[in-house]
Design a protein around this motif. Structure first.
Motif, PDB file in Angstrom:
ATOM      1  N   ALA A 639      58.320  63.745 129.125  1.00 42.41           N
ATOM      2  CA  ALA A 639      56.889  63.638 129.407  1.00 42.41           C
ATOM      3  C   ALA A 639      56.556  64.317 130.727  1.00 42.41           C
ATOM      4  N   ALA A 640      57.508  64.254 131.698  1.00 41.27           N
ATOM      5  CA  ALA A 640      57.282  64.888 133.002  1.00 41.27           C
ATOM      6  C   ALA A 640      57.144  66.393 132.847  1.00 41.27           C
ATOM      7  N   ARG A 641      57.996  67.000 131.954  1.00 37.10           N
ATOM      8  CA  ARG A 641      57.941  68.456 131.760  1.00 37.10           C
ATOM      9  C   ARG A 641      56.633  68.857 131.058  1.00 37.10           C
ATOM     10  N   LEU A 642      56.222  68.080 130.073  1.00 37.49           N
ATOM     11  CA  LEU A 642      54.962  68.382 129.383  1.00 37.49           C
ATOM     12  C   LEU A 642      53.771  68.186 130.314  1.00 37.49           C
ATOM     13  N   PHE A 643      53.886  67.218 131.238  1.00 38.12           N
ATOM     14  CA  PHE A 643      52.819  67.002 132.214  1.00 38.12           C
ATOM     15  C   PHE A 643      52.722  68.198 133.163  1.00 38.12           C
ATOM     16  N   GLU A 644      53.898  68.694 133.537  1.00 37.20           N
ATOM     17  CA  GLU A 644      53.940  69.855 134.427  1.00 37.20           C
ATOM     18  C   GLU A 644      53.321  71.083 133.769  1.00 37.20           C
ATOM     19  N   LYS A 645      53.543  71.240 132.450  1.00 35.27           N
ATOM     20  CA  LYS A 645      52.989  72.378 131.715  1.00 35.27           C
ATOM     21  C   LYS A 645      51.492  72.215 131.434  1.00 35.27           C
ATOM     22  N   GLY A 646      50.972  71.005 131.633  1.00 37.11           N
ATOM     23  CA  GLY A 646      49.555  70.758 131.383  1.00 37.11           C
ATOM     24  C   GLY A 646      49.267  70.293 129.970  1.00 37.11           C
ATOM     25  N   VAL A 647      50.317  70.203 129.119  1.00 37.03           N
ATOM     26  CA  VAL A 647      50.119  69.761 127.731  1.00 37.03           C
ATOM     27  C   VAL A 647      49.797  68.272 127.710  1.00 37.03           C
ATOM     28  N   LEU A 648      50.566  67.473 128.448  1.00 30.09           N
ATOM     29  CA  LEU A 648      50.355  66.026 128.531  1.00 30.09           C
ATOM     30  C   LEU A 648      49.518  65.724 129.766  1.00 30.09           C
ATOM     31  N   LEU A 649      48.444  64.940 129.567  1.00 31.26           N
ATOM     32  CA  LEU A 649      47.550  64.623 130.677  1.00 31.26           C
ATOM     33  C   LEU A 649      47.845  63.245 131.260  1.00 31.26           C
ATOM     34  N   GLU A 650      48.087  62.258 130.398  1.00 22.57           N
ATOM     35  CA  GLU A 650      48.428  60.919 130.893  1.00 22.57           C
ATOM     36  C   GLU A 650      48.958  60.068 129.744  1.00 22.57           C
ATOM     37  N   ILE A 651      49.665  59.009 130.106  1.00 20.08           N
ATOM     38  CA  ILE A 651      50.084  57.984 129.141  1.00 20.08           C
ATOM     39  C   ILE A 651      49.567  56.658 129.672  1.00 20.08           C
ATOM     40  N   GLU A 652      48.731  56.030 128.877  1.00 12.76           N
ATOM     41  CA  GLU A 652      48.102  54.794 129.331  1.00 12.76           C
ATOM     42  C   GLU A 652      49.159  53.730 129.666  1.00 12.76           C
ATOM     43  N   ASP A 653      48.916  53.040 130.767  1.00 18.03           N
ATOM     44  CA  ASP A 653      49.764  51.916 131.221  1.00 18.03           C
ATOM     45  C   ASP A 653      51.173  52.355 131.616  1.00 18.03           C
ATOM     46  N   LEU A 654      51.373  53.647 131.854  1.00 18.57           N
ATOM     47  CA  LEU A 654      52.691  54.121 132.286  1.00 18.57           C
ATOM     48  C   LEU A 654      52.515  54.966 133.534  1.00 18.57           C
ATOM     49  N   PRO A 655      53.146  54.557 134.649  1.00 18.31           N
ATOM     50  CA  PRO A 655      52.998  55.338 135.886  1.00 18.31           C
ATOM     51  C   PRO A 655      53.707  56.684 135.778  1.00 18.31           C
ATOM     52  N   LEU A 656      53.268  57.620 136.571  1.00 17.98           N
ATOM     53  CA  LEU A 656      53.804  58.985 136.543  1.00 17.98           C
ATOM     54  C   LEU A 656      55.298  59.000 136.842  1.00 17.98           C
ATOM     55  N   SER A 657      55.761  58.049 137.653  1.00 15.90           N
ATOM     56  CA  SER A 657      57.183  58.008 138.029  1.00 15.90           C
ATOM     57  C   SER A 657      58.085  57.706 136.828  1.00 15.90           C
ATOM     58  N   GLN A 658      57.523  57.120 135.760  1.00 14.39           N
ATOM     59  CA  GLN A 658      58.309  56.782 134.572  1.00 14.39           C
ATOM     60  C   GLN A 658      58.309  57.896 133.522  1.00 14.39           C
ATOM     61  N   PHE A 659      57.547  58.987 133.771  1.00 15.21           N
ATOM     62  CA  PHE A 659      57.414  60.052 132.769  1.00 15.21           C
ATOM     63  C   PHE A 659      58.768  60.694 132.440  1.00 15.21           C
ATOM     64  N   ARG A 660      59.703  60.701 133.435  1.00 16.85           N
ATOM     65  CA  ARG A 660      60.991  61.353 133.181  1.00 16.85           C
ATOM     66  C   ARG A 660      61.846  60.546 132.208  1.00 16.85           C
ATOM     67  N   ASN A 661      61.467  59.267 131.956  1.00 17.79           N
ATOM     68  CA  ASN A 661      62.219  58.422 131.018  1.00 17.79           C
ATOM     69  C   ASN A 661      61.693  58.504 129.588  1.00 17.79           C
ATOM     70  N   VAL A 662      60.569  59.234 129.413  1.00 25.88           N
ATOM     71  CA  VAL A 662      59.965  59.377 128.076  1.00 25.88           C
ATOM     72  C   VAL A 662      60.309  60.756 127.543  1.00 25.88           C
ATOM     73  N   ILE A 663      60.837  60.805 126.312  1.00 24.50           N
ATOM     74  CA  ILE A 663      61.189  62.083 125.676  1.00 24.50           C
ATOM     75  C   ILE A 663      60.375  62.228 124.391  1.00 24.50           C
ATOM     76  N   PHE A 664      59.815  63.410 124.243  1.00 28.30           N
ATOM     77  CA  PHE A 664      59.085  63.733 123.010  1.00 28.30           C
ATOM     78  C   PHE A 664      59.902  64.740 122.211  1.00 28.30           C
ATOM     79  N   ASP A 665      60.171  64.414 120.936  1.00 30.10           N
ATOM     80  CA  ASP A 665      60.811  65.355 120.009  1.00 30.10           C
ATOM     81  C   ASP A 665      59.744  65.885 119.055  1.00 30.10           C
TER      82      ASP A 665
END
Length: 731
Positions: A639-665
């Motif tokens: 999620a952190a990489r997609l956020f960096e690319k601008g594809v992902l804007l936010e995930i409700e109820d999840l802080p930005l620091s946790q984005f590296r623990n979320v993987i999208f396939d």
């Protein structure tokens, strides 16, 4: 389906533009790429965005209404000054009807001419002769339209023979002015003798006619004139079928409309006005100047000889007087010998006018009925300049209350759909400097109806009420006779009359029991027929009051209007049965047409779906790995990489620091253009989301920049499309 294919094509074009600028989606260029991928940057009415598409469809609905409901344009013409209305008619209206290039448009244009002519006679003509002296707008436009193109060929067929005869007769020299004849005689004698004449050169017509030689020459000219005029009369009166149908139909409408508005005017007076249309306005200019109407073939740069023009002018003058039954007198008293000929020829013209007005209605001529539009597969297309489109919109906004006085009129709804008047640039793009060129740019409109596929848009009719009242009245009169309708309705029925009515109902019930269900009378009529005699009379009285409030009957006349209608129905039963058979045949043909249209559209949908599938298959790159166990290549992003690319804007109820623990396939499915998106948190499968490429393009088309996945993750639509294009589809 068109939009789906258009979005696929437009996406590939946009992607090529983007790739030529930026090869990768990075943190630095993500905003630039999102803007470039956006479909909103497209300009013009035909651009592929929801807002522009709605505007385009609104114009298509508006011009369909204007084309198929002629009353709007008919009223609009007379809201403008005459010079502007002529220009408007020629530039917009003839464009709207494609210059009557096919039967549908020819039919609708005639409906406009009819409505406009009736409106002009109703609102502008106060005396029967105003049509002659007022240069009626509609008459002028009708003549102008039918004298060009096909009408010009008709004039050539009608007048070509006698005109050629005048031009080829070298000895023909028609002079009807005594002074001209006198001067020609003086010139001839001086040329032959070589001596100056002793006679004065300037004389009055009376002085000229005092010379026997002038009178002799005048008599010869008149004889030649009448012989040649008779050839024109024969050519015209024997060529009724060559006159364009539209011209004849307008003449018919003119004749009937004048007779309705001026019932005291004689038939001869009205025929003179119709003759003025058919001869003086339509044919006379071609007799006077055949070279200007392509009646004869004349080489470039060559003009008619003055003698020929004078001969034709003399013939045209006699024809004009004959058509109008106008005797030669006053200054033309020397031609009074022609007056008897004018009387005889006028009778021929009247027979010609009657024959010309004897034409079928456009519905019969063009085989059109209220269902024609329903079964038509091809939608009408018009080509109109942007300037004309904006000008028409502006005029409708200015005069909408005059041309559509009722608040619930569909025109108001369609104008509201269009909102405020657009500028030329907003419809086609471009700059202020290019405005004059842009306004001339043509666009095509595929006309469609917002209100349904029928041409008839009438209000609710009182016909069912009249019909049910008449049906009950027949039952009552059969059982209870009387001297007047009011007497029958207000006199209580006797036992014998009640029994007679009951017997009538029993016979009808037996007959109805043997009638197939589909052919039985409708429920309301059947319910009325079962009422008792007194109940029917009470209901008839209520219905008569309602009909009187609608202005259809009058109690002061003892409702004689309804009795007359009833008598007419009884007298015309056979004709009504024949009419119903014709209607049934028409409905069966309509049903066949609708079935054929349904089949066509089903085939089109199958074809479009197959085409879209092929497009997606062609776009897809081969993602399968060689070997026995074939697996589809998938993308893995945090999620952190997609956020960096601008594809992902936010995930409700999840802080930005946790984005590296979320993987999208993102896994491509067997069906091209369909993907499955899996979300994992700390390596544990959380949710799955079905993603379709075309759904993303549809969101982009609708101007939706952000979408939700898993009801939590907000995604930039433009950049997600770019990512899928980059990774899964061909360059």
């Amino acid at each position: 389906m068109d939009i789906k294919i258009g979005l696929l094509v437009k996406n590939r074009i946009t992607l090529q533009e983007v790739v030529s600028h930026c090869k990768k989606l990075t943190k630095k260029n993500k905003e630039q790429l999102s803007e470039m991928m956006s479909i909103d940057k497209q300009k013009g009415l035909k651009s592929l965005s929801k807002e522009k598409r709605q505007k385009l469809e609104a114009y298509q609905h508006l011009f369909y209404l204007l084309q198929t409901q002629p009353v709007y344009l008919a009223r609009l013409i007379f809201q403008m000054p005459q010079n502007k209305s002529t220009k408007f008619m020629e530039s917009v209206i003839f464009t709207l009807y494609n210059y009557a290039s096919n039967p549908r448009e020819a039919y609708l244009l005639l409906q406009l001419f009819k409505a406009a002519l009736q409106e002009e006679i109703r609102s502008k003509v106060d005396h029967v002769h105003d049509i002659l002296t007022g240069n009626a707008t509609v008459i002028r436009l009708v003549v102008s339209f039918y004298r060009n193109a096909r009408g010009q060929n008709a004039l050539r067929q009608i007048l070509g023979g006698p005109v050629q005869e005048v031009l080829h007769d070298k000895t023909l020299n028609i002079r009807t002015n005594p002074v001209d004849i006198y001067k020609a005689w003086i010139n001839q004698t001086e040329s032959q003798s070589g001596q100056k004449s002793k006679l004065p050169y300037e004389v009055s017509p009376e002085q000229a006619l005092s010379h026997p030689e002038v009178q002799r020459r005048l008599d010869i000219s008149i004889r030649n004139l009448l012989v040649m005029t008779d050839k024109f009369v024969s050519a015209i009166t024997s060529s009724v079928d060559k006159i364009p149908y539209g011209m004849r139909y307008v003449a018919k409408i003119l004749r009937t409309s004048l007779a309705e508005k001026f019932p005291m005017a004689s038939a001869e007076e009205i025929d003179k006005i119709v003759g003025n249309l058919l001869y003086y306005r339509f044919m006379n200019p071609a007799v006077v100047a055949p070279d200007g109407f392509d009646i004869v073939d004349i080489s470039a740069g060559v003009t008619l000889h003055p003698d020929h023009r004078r001969n034709l002018g003399s013939v045209a003058k006699v024809l004009q007087h004959a058509a109008a039954r106008k005797a030669f007198d006053g200054e033309n008293v020397h031609l009074c010998g022609v007056n008897r000929y004018l009387e005889d020829t006028h009778d021929k013209f009247r027979r010609f006018i009657s024959a010309a007005c004897c034409v079928p209605e456009p519905e019969e001529r063009f085989n059109v009925d209220e269902y024609s539009e329903m079964v038509a597969v091809a939608k009408p297309i018009i080509y109109i300049s942007v300037g004309e489109l904006v000008n028409t919109h502006k005029l409708l906004l200015e005069h909408q209350d005059s041309i559509a006085p009722h608040h619930g009129d569909p025109l108001h709804e369609l104008l509201e759909d269009l909102d405020e008047l657009p500028t030329v640039q907003s419809l086609v793009g471009g700059t202020e400097q290019m405005l004059s060129q842009l306004s001339k740019m043509e666009i095509s409109l595929t006309l469609t109806s917002k209100l349904g596929g029928c041409w008839s848009g009438a209000d609710a009719s009182p016909l069912p009420l009249v019909s049910s009242t008449k049906q009950m009245l027949v039952d009552v009169i059969q059982a209870q006779p009387g001297d007047s309708l009011l007497e029958i309705l207000w006199t209580p029925a006797s036992e014998h009359e009640e029994a007679s009515h009951d017997h009538l109902l029993r016979r009808r019930a037996l007959r109805d029991a043997q009638t197939p269900a589909k052919l039985q009378r409708n429920r309301s009529l059947a319910a009325n027929s079962r009422l008792s005699l007194e109940e029917k009379k009470r209901k008839i009285i209520r219905n008569l009051r309602r009909l009187e409030s609608l202005g259809l009957v009058d109690s002061a006349h003892q409702y004689q209007e309804l009795i007359d209608e009833l008598a007419k129905d009884i007298r015309n039963q056979r004709r009504y049965r024949q009419h119903r058979k014709g209607e049934l045949l028409k409905l069966r043909q309509t049903l066949q047409g609708l079935n054929a249209k349904t089949l066509f559209y089903e085939e089109q949908i199958d074809y479009y779906n197959q085409y879209i599938k092929t497009c997606l298959d062609n776009l897809a790159v081969s993602n399968k790995v060689s070997g026995k166990n074939k697996k589809l290549q998938s993308l893995h992003y945090t999620a952190a990489r997609l956020f960096e690319k601008g594809v992902l804007l936010e995930i409700e109820d999840l802080p930005l620091s946790q984005f590296r623990n979320v993987i999208f396939d993102i896994i491509p499915c067997e069906e091209s253009g369909r993907f499955q998106v899996k979300a994992k948190f700390m390596g544990i499968d959380m949710e799955r989301f079905q993603l379709h490429y075309q759904d993303l393009l549809q969101l982009q088309y609708e101007g939706i920049a952000v979408m939700k996945m898993f009801d939590k993750a907000k995604v930039n639509v433009n950049l997600l499309i770019f990512l899928l294009n980059k990774k899964f589809f061909k360059k």
